[in-house]
Write a protein that holds these residues in place. Structure first.
Motif, PDB file in Angstrom:
ATOM      1  N   ARG A  95     -40.497  47.665 -66.061  1.00  0.00           N
ATOM      2  CA  ARG A  95     -40.853  48.087 -64.630  1.00  0.00           C
ATOM      3  C   ARG A  95     -42.253  47.474 -64.142  1.00  0.00           C
ATOM      4  NH1 ARG A  95     -40.655  54.329 -64.165  1.00  0.00           N
ATOM      5  NH2 ARG A  95     -40.673  53.880 -61.769  1.00  0.00           N
ATOM      6  N   SER A  99     -38.978  44.865 -62.349  1.00  0.00           N
ATOM      7  CA  SER A  99     -37.552  45.052 -62.596  1.00  0.00           C
ATOM      8  C   SER A  99     -36.807  46.513 -61.988  1.00  0.00           C
ATOM      9  CB  SER A  99     -36.993  44.709 -64.072  1.00  0.00           C
ATOM     10  OG  SER A  99     -36.978  43.485 -64.397  1.00  0.00           O
ATOM     11  N   HIS A 100     -35.838  46.358 -61.649  1.00  0.00           N
ATOM     12  CA  HIS A 100     -35.179  47.824 -61.317  1.00  0.00           C
ATOM     13  C   HIS A 100     -34.749  48.427 -62.661  1.00  0.00           C
ATOM     14  CE1 HIS A 100     -32.353  50.122 -58.367  1.00  0.00           C
ATOM     15  NE2 HIS A 100     -33.637  50.753 -58.651  1.00  0.00           N
ATOM     16  N   VAL A 101     -35.116  49.606 -63.016  1.00  0.00           N
ATOM     17  CA  VAL A 101     -34.424  50.078 -64.270  1.00  0.00           C
ATOM     18  C   VAL A 101     -33.582  51.236 -63.821  1.00  0.00           C
ATOM     19  CG1 VAL A 101     -35.060  51.044 -66.670  1.00  0.00           C
ATOM     20  CG2 VAL A 101     -36.620  49.431 -65.348  1.00  0.00           C
ATOM     21  N   ILE A 102     -32.384  51.046 -64.282  1.00  0.00           N
ATOM     22  CA  ILE A 102     -31.065  52.036 -63.903  1.00  0.00           C
ATOM     23  C   ILE A 102     -30.529  52.607 -65.273  1.00  0.00           C
ATOM     24  CG2 ILE A 102     -28.906  52.307 -62.893  1.00  0.00           C
ATOM     25  CD1 ILE A 102     -29.399  50.057 -61.249  1.00  0.00           C
ATOM     26  N   ALA A 119     -26.842  44.342 -57.677  1.00  0.00           N
ATOM     27  CA  ALA A 119     -28.020  44.500 -57.647  1.00  0.00           C
ATOM     28  C   ALA A 119     -28.351  43.294 -56.790  1.00  0.00           C
ATOM     29  CB  ALA A 119     -28.243  43.823 -59.148  1.00  0.00           C
ATOM     30  N   ARG A 121     -31.955  42.613 -57.177  1.00  0.00           N
ATOM     31  CA  ARG A 121     -33.208  42.117 -57.798  1.00  0.00           C
ATOM     32  C   ARG A 121     -32.892  42.269 -59.304  1.00  0.00           C
ATOM     33  NH1 ARG A 121     -37.644  46.495 -58.409  1.00  0.00           N
ATOM     34  NH2 ARG A 121     -36.772  48.122 -57.214  1.00  0.00           N
ATOM     35  N   ARG A 122     -33.791  41.712 -60.078  1.00  0.00           N
ATOM     36  CA  ARG A 122     -33.529  41.738 -61.671  1.00  0.00           C
ATOM     37  C   ARG A 122     -33.349  43.278 -61.842  1.00  0.00           C
ATOM     38  NH1 ARG A 122     -36.241  42.157 -66.738  1.00  0.00           N
ATOM     39  NH2 ARG A 122     -35.332  40.862 -68.028  1.00  0.00           N
ATOM     40  N   THR A 123     -32.457  43.422 -62.586  1.00  0.00           N
ATOM     41  CA  THR A 123     -32.009  44.812 -62.963  1.00  0.00           C
ATOM     42  C   THR A 123     -31.846  45.092 -64.485  1.00  0.00           C
ATOM     43  OG1 THR A 123     -31.079  45.275 -60.827  1.00  0.00           O
ATOM     44  CG2 THR A 123     -30.253  46.859 -62.498  1.00  0.00           C
ATOM     45  N   ASP A 143     -35.929  54.169 -62.854  1.00  0.00           N
ATOM     46  CA  ASP A 143     -36.057  54.333 -61.261  1.00  0.00           C
ATOM     47  C   ASP A 143     -34.801  55.142 -60.751  1.00  0.00           C
ATOM     48  OD1 ASP A 143     -38.217  52.512 -61.011  1.00  0.00           O
ATOM     49  OD2 ASP A 143     -36.663  50.886 -61.470  1.00  0.00           O
TER      50      ASP A 143
END
Ligand SMILES: C[S@@+](CC[C@H](N)C(=O)[O-])C[C@H]1O[C@@H](n2cnc3c(N)ncnc32)[C@H](O)[C@@H]1O
Length: 174
Positions: A95, A99-102, A119, A121-123, A143
């Motif tokens: 994070r 990065s996007h954290v799903i 996505a 961006r980097r996920t 996130d």
């Protein structure tokens, strides 16, 4: 009138001809993260999914996991695997690095799979333990969360199935 031509099921040779000769380059833009796995067989399934969508896999650095991946890897080429020492610290670092954290999880705040967009961006896609789900300390590092609606009597899906559905959507392939 001619009888309709039966649908042709592509042979292994035909499929090999249309597939890449080498694995997707490790772009590291999409990372599937089963950080608390219980069953090695799910890791083999996720390894194939990650190869199919051009993602990487992030797993705890443990001997049994290394063995499970070696056993479950039916691909002819090596895959992109990140070895994680401390799952919570690693997630926090992802994070901080942007990065996007799903989380793939059944939570009271989850959006439904149909609302998830590819996505941009980097996920990092976090999957839960097969019995206990994503631990509470880790949900604080997400996130957002996404859930796959279910109509049947089962409480949840197999972890590798749930993760595969979500990364296919994030990769923009479905
Ligand atoms: C078998 S489920 C865990 C069961 C449940 N969370 C529990 O604590 O009893 C294992 C993992 O698969 C994923 N999963 C399974 N079904 C899901 C669904 N319908 N939507 C989103 N994630 C799901 C989640 O990552 C979950 O943590």
């Amino acid at each position: 009138m001619n009888a309709p031509r039966p649908m042709w099921v592509r042979t292994r040779t035909e499929l090999r001809d249309v597939r890449r000769r080498r694995p997707n380059p490790c772009l590291d833009h999409l990372v599937i993260a089963p950080l608390w796995p219980k069953y090695g067989v799910n890791l083999g399934t996720l390894l194939r999914t990650s190869d199919a969508v051009g993602a990487c896999l992030a797993v705890p650095r443990k001997p049994w996991i290394r063995d499970a991946l070696a056993k479950g890897n039916t691909l002819r080429q090596p895959s992109c695997v990140h070895w994680v020492n401390e799952p919570l610290a690693w997630l926090a670092a992802q994070r901080i690095a942007g990065s996007h954290v799903i989380g793939v999880e059944l939570t009271d705040e989850s959006i439904r799979l149909v609302e998830l967009r590819p996505a941009r961006r980097r996920t990092v896609v976090v999957l839960g333990h097969e019995s206990d789900g994503i631990p509470p300390e880790a949900t604080e590092l997400l996130d957002m969360a996404v859930e796959i609606p279910m109509l049947g009597t089962g409480q949840s899906l197999n972890m590798a199935v749930a993760g595969s559905l979500v990364v296919y959507k994030l990769a923009g392939l479905v």
